[in-house]
Design a protein around this motif. Structure first.
Motif, PDB file in Angstrom:
ATOM      1  N   MET A   1       1.105  -1.271   0.024  1.00 59.38           N
ATOM      2  CA  MET A   1      -0.005   0.003   0.180  1.00 59.38           C
ATOM      3  C   MET A   1       1.203   1.289  -0.132  1.00 59.38           C
ATOM      4  O   MET A   1       1.743   1.485   0.807  1.00 59.38           O
ATOM      5  N   SER A   2       0.765   2.231  -1.176  1.00 61.14           N
ATOM      6  CA  SER A   2       1.592   3.194  -1.128  1.00 61.14           C
ATOM      7  C   SER A   2       1.313   4.169  -0.128  1.00 61.14           C
ATOM      8  O   SER A   2       2.283   5.039   0.322  1.00 61.14           O
ATOM      9  N   GLU A   3       0.206   4.395   0.439  1.00 63.19           N
ATOM     10  CA  GLU A   3      -0.401   5.397   1.485  1.00 63.19           C
ATOM     11  C   GLU A   3       0.583   4.995   2.925  1.00 63.19           C
ATOM     12  O   GLU A   3       0.610   5.881   3.637  1.00 63.19           O
ATOM     13  N   ASP A   4       0.747   3.744   3.171  1.00 61.35           N
ATOM     14  CA  ASP A   4       1.384   3.406   4.214  1.00 61.35           C
ATOM     15  C   ASP A   4       2.905   3.772   4.434  1.00 61.35           C
ATOM     16  O   ASP A   4       3.448   3.905   5.262  1.00 61.35           O
ATOM     17  N   ARG A   5       3.683   3.909   3.247  1.00 60.25           N
ATOM     18  CA  ARG A   5       5.010   4.547   3.074  1.00 60.25           C
ATOM     19  C   ARG A   5       5.398   5.695   3.545  1.00 60.25           C
ATOM     20  O   ARG A   5       4.397   6.661   3.542  1.00 60.25           O
ATOM     21  N   ALA A   6       6.432   5.763   4.301  1.00 57.63           N
ATOM     22  CA  ALA A   6       6.911   7.331   4.634  1.00 57.63           C
ATOM     23  C   ALA A   6       6.760   8.478   3.814  1.00 57.63           C
ATOM     24  O   ALA A   6       6.374   9.282   3.909  1.00 57.63           O
ATOM     25  N   VAL A   7       7.121   8.016   2.754  1.00 57.16           N
ATOM     26  CA  VAL A   7       7.552   8.928   1.494  1.00 57.16           C
ATOM     27  C   VAL A   7       6.684   8.551   0.318  1.00 57.16           C
ATOM     28  O   VAL A   7       7.272   7.485  -0.061  1.00 57.16           O
ATOM     29  N   ASN A   8       5.505   9.146  -0.228  1.00 62.02           N
ATOM     30  CA  ASN A   8       5.027   8.339  -1.563  1.00 62.02           C
ATOM     31  C   ASN A   8       5.800   9.155  -2.768  1.00 62.02           C
ATOM     32  O   ASN A   8       6.371  10.151  -2.633  1.00 62.02           O
ATOM     33  N   ARG A   9       5.253   8.550  -3.933  1.00 63.34           N
ATOM     34  CA  ARG A   9       6.181   8.871  -5.068  1.00 63.34           C
ATOM     35  C   ARG A   9       5.924  10.494  -5.352  1.00 63.34           C
ATOM     36  O   ARG A   9       6.988  11.248  -5.703  1.00 63.34           O
ATOM     37  N   ARG A  10       4.767  10.830  -5.061  1.00 65.85           N
ATOM     38  CA  ARG A  10       4.221  12.292  -5.506  1.00 65.85           C
ATOM     39  C   ARG A  10       5.041  13.415  -4.742  1.00 65.85           C
ATOM     40  O   ARG A  10       5.597  14.335  -5.143  1.00 65.85           O
ATOM     41  N   ASP A  11       5.182  13.068  -3.403  1.00 65.42           N
ATOM     42  CA  ASP A  11       5.701  13.933  -2.313  1.00 65.42           C
ATOM     43  C   ASP A  11       7.285  13.823  -2.763  1.00 65.42           C
ATOM     44  O   ASP A  11       8.112  15.006  -2.614  1.00 65.42           O
ATOM     45  N   PHE A  12       8.012  12.697  -3.060  1.00 63.12           N
ATOM     46  CA  PHE A  12       9.387  12.431  -3.376  1.00 63.12           C
ATOM     47  C   PHE A  12       9.673  13.338  -4.511  1.00 63.12           C
ATOM     48  O   PHE A  12      10.685  14.303  -4.522  1.00 63.12           O
ATOM     49  N   LEU A  13       8.891  13.161  -5.637  1.00 62.04           N
ATOM     50  CA  LEU A  13       9.052  14.108  -6.857  1.00 62.04           C
ATOM     51  C   LEU A  13       9.301  15.528  -6.627  1.00 62.04           C
ATOM     52  O   LEU A  13       9.991  16.400  -7.077  1.00 62.04           O
ATOM     53  N   GLY A  14       8.144  15.775  -5.642  1.00 59.98           N
ATOM     54  CA  GLY A  14       8.089  17.272  -5.395  1.00 59.98           C
ATOM     55  C   GLY A  14       9.115  17.700  -4.537  1.00 59.98           C
ATOM     56  O   GLY A  14       9.768  18.782  -4.927  1.00 59.98           O
ATOM     57  N   ALA A  15       9.535  17.209  -3.685  1.00 57.35           N
ATOM     58  CA  ALA A  15      10.717  17.386  -2.897  1.00 57.35           C
ATOM     59  C   ALA A  15      12.079  17.491  -3.812  1.00 57.35           C
ATOM     60  O   ALA A  15      13.134  18.383  -3.828  1.00 57.35           O
ATOM     61  N   VAL A  16      12.370  16.664  -4.630  1.00 59.29           N
ATOM     62  CA  VAL A  16      13.496  16.527  -5.564  1.00 59.29           C
ATOM     63  C   VAL A  16      13.268  17.832  -6.453  1.00 59.29           C
ATOM     64  O   VAL A  16      14.376  18.435  -6.700  1.00 59.29           O
TER      65      VAL A  16
END
Lengths: 219, 159
Positions: free
Chosen positions: B1-16
């Motif tokens: 489940m992607s929601e359980d991960r500390a960082v999801n793909r969307r937030d990660f790309l945003g941060a990058v």
């Protein structure tokens, strides 16, 4: 703290809706070719920032223009970098604008309801070329002088009004300090002002109408 | 489940994206600051001995005005500037060289022979023969140059 400040401002400015409309808008499934417009925008910002920095030392007079450019390149800290970014950014801007336009043509993205976006884009292309033409004279070296001599002579070939265009561009019969000063004025005032207006209209329309999806078989 | 991960793909790309933006901003911002402040922090060029003229021209006990041409580079412009210096000697051996620029706000002072004083017309600054302040707003005595005598010529150290 930042979140509270953001909410405080949002209550008064409503910036979140604007932010969402611009950056969180839904886009169709696209590919990397669709980044060419953003790439052009990025280089535009680069040109604006480095261009403003260059005006701090550059002086558009025949006796000083070349000296100031040399001073920027050899004496001012990071001057070589600022000038280099502006110089190569100029070429990149023309190339990226043309590629962006090619993509729009090949995808037929200029069609209804995006005709006005397309027309402002054509205007922007002409402005980019104008920037390149006027900026090329400013270093006031042999290459700049003769390129502008040839460029204005090419304009002279225009039927009927060609002679007038040449006189207007050069500010007289000869290519002189008058030419340098007006090219500078056009390069740093007239063209940027026009660019800003057209660019804002262009971007507004991109956000307002949205971008077109890549055409599929049968389109 | 992607929601359980500390960082999801969307937030990660945003941060990058923000990180790349910050990197580019610093990459252009730091050189831009150096570019703007560079000439402001440039040190004055090395000082050199400037020939003023023959020491025989200096009257005993009277400040004598000498003018010397010096080459100054300001930015991309190299220009000739005139340096005006009052030279004073009481015995013909020890020389004193003073700038004629008032230490108050930079006007030119004049030697008034019958009053034996330097006078600045801008705000009535008055200096004594040796440059000390006698009256008016100047905060310190007239600036002095280092002097040397070589073959009958007065030199000052300046830049």
């Amino acid at each position: 703290m930042a979140a509270r400040l953001g909410s405080w401002l949002d209550e008064r400015l409503g910036w979140r809706r604007v932010w969402e409309a611009i950056f969180l808008r839904r886009v169709p499934k696209v590919n990397w070719l669709y980044t060419l417009g953003s790439a052009t925008l990025f280089v535009t910002v680069n040109q604006i920032v480095t261009g403003i920095l260059l005006t701090i030392y550059y002086v558009p007079t025949p006796d000083q223009a070349y000296e100031t450019v040399r001073y920027i390149s050899t004496q001012v800290p990071a001057g070589w970098l600022i000038r280099g970014l502006h110089h190569w950014g100029a070429s990149a801007m023309v190339v990226l604008t043309a590629l962006h336009m090619l993509r729009v043509i090949l995808h037929g993205a200029y069609k209804y309801p995006r005709e006005v976006t397309w027309l402002t884009g054509v205007g922007l292309l002409l402005i980019v070329l104008g920037f390149g033409f006027t900026g090329y004279l400013l270093p006031w070296d042999q290459k700049a002088y003769w390129a502008t001599t040839v460029g204005t002579r090419i304009a002279e070939v225009t039927p009927l009004v060609g002679r007038w265009i040449l006189l207007l561009m050069r500010g007289g019969e000869e290519l002189t300090g008058v030419t340098l000063a007006r090219f500078y004025g056009v390069h740093v005032w007239a063209l940027p002002a026009t660019l800003m207006m057209l660019l804002l209209a262009h971007l507004y329309l991109v956000v307002r109408i949205g971008i077109s999806a890549a055409p599929t078989r049968g389109d | 489940m992607s929601e359980d991960r500390a960082v999801n793909r969307r937030d990660f790309l945003g941060a990058v994206t923000w990180a790349i933006g910050a990197l580019l901003g610093a990459g252009l911002g730091i050189p831009a600051v150096a570019y703007i402040v560079g000439p402001a922090l440039r040190r004055q060029e090395v000082q050199e001995w400037i020939a003023l003229g023959s020491s025989a021209k200096v009257e005993l006990g009277t400040p004598t005005l000498f003018k010397a041409k010096v080459e100054r580079t300001s930015g991309w412009i190299v220009e000739q500037r005139e340096l005006s210096v009052y030279v004073l000697t009481d015995n013909g051996r020890d020389f004193l060289a003073m700038s004629n620029i008032c230490t108050h706000l930079g006007c030119r002072v004049r030697w008034i022979a019958d009053q034996e004083q330097f006078f600045c017309p801008c705000h009535n600054g008055v200096f004594a023969k040796d440059g000390t302040v006698l009256a008016g707003p100047p905060p310190r005595p007239l600036d002095r140059y280092e002097v040397k005598l070589e073959g009958g010529t007065v030199f000052i150290l300046g830049g």
